[in-house]
Structures are given as structure tokens and as C-alpha cells.
Write a protein that holds these residues in place. Structure first.
Motif, mmCIF file in Angstrom:
data_model
loop_
_atom_site.group_PDB
_atom_site.id
_atom_site.type_symbol
_atom_site.label_atom_id
_atom_site.label_comp_id
_atom_site.label_asym_id
_atom_site.label_seq_id
_atom_site.Cartn_x
_atom_site.Cartn_y
_atom_site.Cartn_z
ATOM 1 N N TYR A 99 -3.245 12.574 -5.907
ATOM 2 C CA TYR A 99 -2.458 11.350 -5.753
ATOM 3 C C TYR A 99 -1.328 11.555 -4.749
ATOM 4 C CZ TYR A 99 1.224 8.019 -6.820
ATOM 5 O OH TYR A 99 2.217 7.089 -6.711
ATOM 6 N N ARG B 97 3.841 0.997 -6.207
ATOM 7 C CA ARG B 97 2.921 1.982 -6.766
ATOM 8 C C ARG B 97 3.269 2.305 -8.222
ATOM 9 N NH1 ARG B 97 -1.287 2.793 -3.355
ATOM 10 N NH2 ARG B 97 -1.602 4.740 -4.435
ATOM 11 N N ILE C 128 0.823 -1.200 0.000
ATOM 12 C CA ILE C 128 0.000 0.000 0.000
ATOM 13 C C ILE C 128 0.861 1.256 0.000
ATOM 14 C CG2 ILE C 128 -1.636 1.342 1.375
ATOM 15 C CD1 ILE C 128 -2.877 -1.360 2.201
ATOM 16 N N ARG C 129 1.988 1.244 0.745
ATOM 17 C CA ARG C 129 2.789 2.458 0.904
ATOM 18 C C ARG C 129 4.093 2.460 0.111
ATOM 19 N NH1 ARG C 129 1.500 1.351 6.793
ATOM 20 N NH2 ARG C 129 -0.447 2.446 7.066
ATOM 21 N N HIS D 75 -3.033 12.880 -0.854
ATOM 22 C CA HIS D 75 -4.127 12.248 -0.110
ATOM 23 C C HIS D 75 -3.637 11.299 0.967
ATOM 24 C CE1 HIS D 75 -3.618 8.586 -2.522
ATOM 25 N NE2 HIS D 75 -4.415 8.002 -1.665
ATOM 26 N N TYR D 76 -2.642 10.514 0.659
ATOM 27 C CA TYR D 76 -2.199 9.521 1.629
ATOM 28 C C TYR D 76 -1.546 10.169 2.853
ATOM 29 C CZ TYR D 76 -0.600 5.233 3.617
ATOM 30 O OH TYR D 76 -0.403 4.202 4.469
ATOM 31 N N MET E 99 -6.281 6.353 8.506
ATOM 32 C CA MET E 99 -5.846 5.071 7.954
ATOM 33 C C MET E 99 -6.055 3.930 8.952
ATOM 34 S SD MET E 99 -5.058 6.082 5.025
ATOM 35 C CE MET E 99 -4.273 4.721 4.240
ATOM 36 N N LEU F 290 -4.387 11.675 5.014
ATOM 37 C CA LEU F 290 -5.188 10.678 5.719
ATOM 38 C C LEU F 290 -4.374 9.948 6.779
ATOM 39 C CD1 LEU F 290 -7.300 9.257 2.763
ATOM 40 C CD2 LEU F 290 -7.948 10.962 4.479
ATOM 41 N N PHE F 291 -3.101 9.737 6.516
ATOM 42 C CA PHE F 291 -2.228 9.096 7.506
ATOM 43 C C PHE F 291 -2.054 10.017 8.711
ATOM 44 C CE2 PHE F 291 1.962 8.087 9.287
ATOM 45 C CZ PHE F 291 1.774 6.741 9.558
#
Length: 189
Positions: free
Chosen positions: A132, A23, A17-18, A135-136, A145, A139-140
Motif C-alpha cells: 500500500y 484515502r 487518487i493521491r 506501490h504508488y 501512471m 509506479l509514479f
């Protein structure tokens, strides 16, 4: 697939995921769709539809097969990649179908074309790289998350934050850099 089999489940989830190297599939597929645009538009309609149906159905059959062989642990990690493949296939289909030409020939195809050129979607496309990119971490940082279910108020607040930061980035960072790039291109060209 190899990573899913060799690493402990908790590490695999976090890595896939990270992890940047995992990715890259989505970025590379997007680049491939962009580079193959002209060639894709020259394919005949039956070939395009056949390839699109195959590309959209392949992830479904693969997930089903993996689920029977390795169970849900493997599928939960691998499914992400298959869904990226399905999304890239759908994007390729939209490019290959050349909605401008189809809308001219078949008026009903004007509906999907009108949806894709709608100002709201075009604006989201303009900030899509920022979405892109940011966002992560947003949210983290907010702790979303780790939570299974967010309350409606918090979900709306975080969605607004996830869109606000890329908009600010577009106006304060990306657009000035693009203007600078244009000035350099004119000076050397």
C-alpha cells in the motif's frame, strides 16, 4: 461527493487518487472491520448474509443512480469510494462468517478457508502495508501512471519491483522495528 462537484475535473482526479484525506476511508473501514470482529462473529447467520448482500449491492445501485443524475465525470471519481465500501463489506463478511466454524460445520466452506490461509496469501498479507505504502510512488516514478497500456515485459518488471520493495522493507525496516517494540514492551511490562 462535495469535492467532485466543486473542483475542476483534472484537480479532482488527482486529489481523490493521491490525497491522503480521501484515502482515509479505506484505512478507517479496515480498522472498523478489525475492531468489530468479535461483535460481528456473534451475529446470526441470516443477519450477516442480509447485511453483506445489502453492502455488496449498495455500491452497484448507487453508481447506477449517480450515472443517471450526474454523468460519468462524477461517477469516475465517486466510484472508487463505492468500490472501497464493497471491498470492506466483503472483508467484513469473511470475518463475520467465521470460516473456521463454518468449515467445521460445512466441509465445502473449507475451500475458501484454505485459500485464505494459503502461505502465498499470508505472505502477501504480511507485506500488504508496504504494498500500500510503496506501490504508488514506484509506479509514479517509473512513469506508469501516465501510460494507458504497458507492454507485458514492462508490466512484469514493475510488478516485480512493486513486490520487491515491500519485501525488502519488511526485512530491513518493519521486522526490526517490531522486534524493538517487543523488547520495549517486555522491559516496561
Amino acid at each position: 461527493a462535495i469535492t467532485c462537484q466543486l473542483m475542476p475535473a483534472a484537480d479532482v482526479d488527482a486529489l481523490i487518487i493521491r490525497g491522503s484525506m480521501y484515502r482515509m476511508l479505506s484505512i478507517c473501514l479496515g480498522a472498523w472491520v478489525a475492531f468489530e470482529e468479535e461483535r460481528s462473529r456473534r451475529l446470526s447467520l441470516p443477519i450477516v448474509i442480509g447485511m453483506a448482500v445489502l453492502a455488496l449491492l449498495l455500491p452497484h445501485f448507487t453508481i447506477h443512480s449517480l450515472e443517471q443524475r450526474w454523468g460519468s465525470l462524477f461517477v469516475s471519481n465517486y466510484t472508487i469510494k463505492l468500490m472501497v465500501l464493497a471491498c470492506a463489506s466483503l472483508c467484513w463478511l469473511l470475518v463475520a462468517l467465521n470460516l473456521d466454524q463454518l468449515a467445521a460445520r460445512y466441509p465445502v466452506m473449507g475451500i475458501p478457508r484454505a485459500m485464505l490461509v494459503h502461505p502465498v496469501l499470508r505472505s502477501i498479507g504480511l507485506i500488504s502495508y508496504g504494498l500500500y505504502l510503496y506501490h504508488y510512488p514506484i509506479l509514479f516514478r517509473t512513469g506508469s501512471m501516465e501510460e494507458v497500456l504497458l507492454g507485458p515485459g514492462r508490466a512484469v518488471m514493475e510488478l516485480a519491483l512493486v513486490f520487491t520493495v515491500p519485501v525488502l522493507s519488511w526485512f530491513l525496516i518493519e521486522r526490526p522495528l517490531l522486534a524493538f517494540k517487543d523488547r520495549i514492551g517486555r522491559a516496561t511490562g
